[in-house]
Design a protein around this motif. Structure first.
Motif, PDB file in Angstrom:
ATOM      1  N   SER A  45      23.453 -39.737  30.349  1.00 13.21           N
ATOM      2  CA  SER A  45      23.982 -40.861  30.573  1.00 13.21           C
ATOM      3  C   SER A  45      22.279 -41.947  30.916  1.00 13.21           C
ATOM      4  CB  SER A  45      24.688 -41.048  31.814  1.00 13.21           C
ATOM      5  OG  SER A  45      25.967 -39.932  31.468  1.00 13.21           O
ATOM      6  N   HIS A  47      20.888 -46.064  32.785  1.00 18.25           N
ATOM      7  CA  HIS A  47      20.654 -47.056  33.770  1.00 18.25           C
ATOM      8  C   HIS A  47      19.766 -47.475  34.053  1.00 18.25           C
ATOM      9  CE1 HIS A  47      21.760 -44.029  36.857  1.00 18.25           C
ATOM     10  NE2 HIS A  47      21.461 -44.845  37.521  1.00 18.25           N
ATOM     11  N   ASP A  59      25.756 -48.406  33.461  1.00 16.95           N
ATOM     12  CA  ASP A  59      25.344 -46.369  32.758  1.00 16.95           C
ATOM     13  C   ASP A  59      25.713 -46.560  31.363  1.00 16.95           C
ATOM     14  OD1 ASP A  59      25.030 -44.339  33.562  1.00 16.95           O
ATOM     15  OD2 ASP A  59      27.034 -43.850  33.838  1.00 16.95           O
ATOM     16  N   ILE A  60      25.286 -46.372  30.618  1.00 15.95           N
ATOM     17  CA  ILE A  60      24.879 -45.871  29.237  1.00 15.95           C
ATOM     18  C   ILE A  60      25.852 -43.924  28.852  1.00 15.95           C
ATOM     19  CG2 ILE A  60      24.046 -46.601  27.091  1.00 15.95           C
ATOM     20  CD1 ILE A  60      25.781 -48.823  28.645  1.00 15.95           C
ATOM     21  N   ALA A  83      20.486 -48.312  27.292  1.00 12.97           N
ATOM     22  CA  ALA A  83      20.769 -49.152  28.210  1.00 12.97           C
ATOM     23  C   ALA A  83      20.151 -49.882  28.250  1.00 12.97           C
ATOM     24  CB  ALA A  83      20.263 -47.276  29.507  1.00 12.97           C
ATOM     25  N   ARG A  86      21.277 -52.906  27.127  1.00 12.95           N
ATOM     26  CA  ARG A  86      22.501 -54.059  27.884  1.00 12.95           C
ATOM     27  C   ARG A  86      21.724 -54.069  29.289  1.00 12.95           C
ATOM     28  NH1 ARG A  86      27.092 -50.669  25.445  1.00 12.95           N
ATOM     29  NH2 ARG A  86      26.199 -50.421  23.335  1.00 12.95           N
ATOM     30  N   TRP A  87      20.582 -54.129  30.039  1.00 11.89           N
ATOM     31  CA  TRP A  87      20.434 -54.061  30.657  1.00 11.89           C
ATOM     32  C   TRP A  87      19.149 -55.833  30.919  1.00 11.89           C
ATOM     33  CZ3 TRP A  87      19.564 -53.833  36.405  1.00 11.89           C
ATOM     34  CH2 TRP A  87      18.325 -54.523  36.722  1.00 11.89           C
TER      35      TRP A  87
END
Length: 114
Positions: A45, A47, A59-60, A83, A86-87
């Motif tokens: 995971s 982030h 959270d990826i 992550a 996406r941020w």
């Protein structure tokens, strides 16, 4: 080695972004260069979070990516890259929902009963 990308500042306080990765099961921190198991049996995971105010991006994790997006066999660096992507892309995704709420007066606190 992947190409560098600039992480966007925090959308709330303009603070500096940080990224963290950890083992999906144990929650132990993992390094970006951690070698992947040959059978890709480990899940990770990651982030991005704001060092100043603590705001956190999504959270990826490899479990969700493989289950819902059919993206498999990722390294720690690849999960961290997603992550960051996406941020950086989080700001305008729901803007149309905000605008629709604005048109109906729902972005006020406290809301006035209609």
């Amino acid at each position: 080695m992947t190409d560098q990308i600039k992480m966007a500042p925090c959308p709330f306080c303009e603070g500096p972004p940080c990224i963290i990765a950890y083992d999906f099961v144990t929650r132990d921190l993992v390094a970006i260069d951690r070698p992947q198991a040959e059978d890709f049996s480990e899940d990770y995971s990651a982030h991005v979070w704001c060092h100043d105010c603590g705001a956190q991006g999504p959270d990826i994790d490899t479990v969700g990516l493989s289950t819902f997006e059919q993206i498999f066999d990722l390294t720690v660096a690849e999960v961290m890259r997603i992550a960051v992507d996406r941020w950086n892309d989080r700001n305008a995704k729901a803007r149309n929902c905000y605008d629709a709420g604005e048109a109906e007066g729902q972005n006020m606190f406290p809301r006035i009963a209609v």
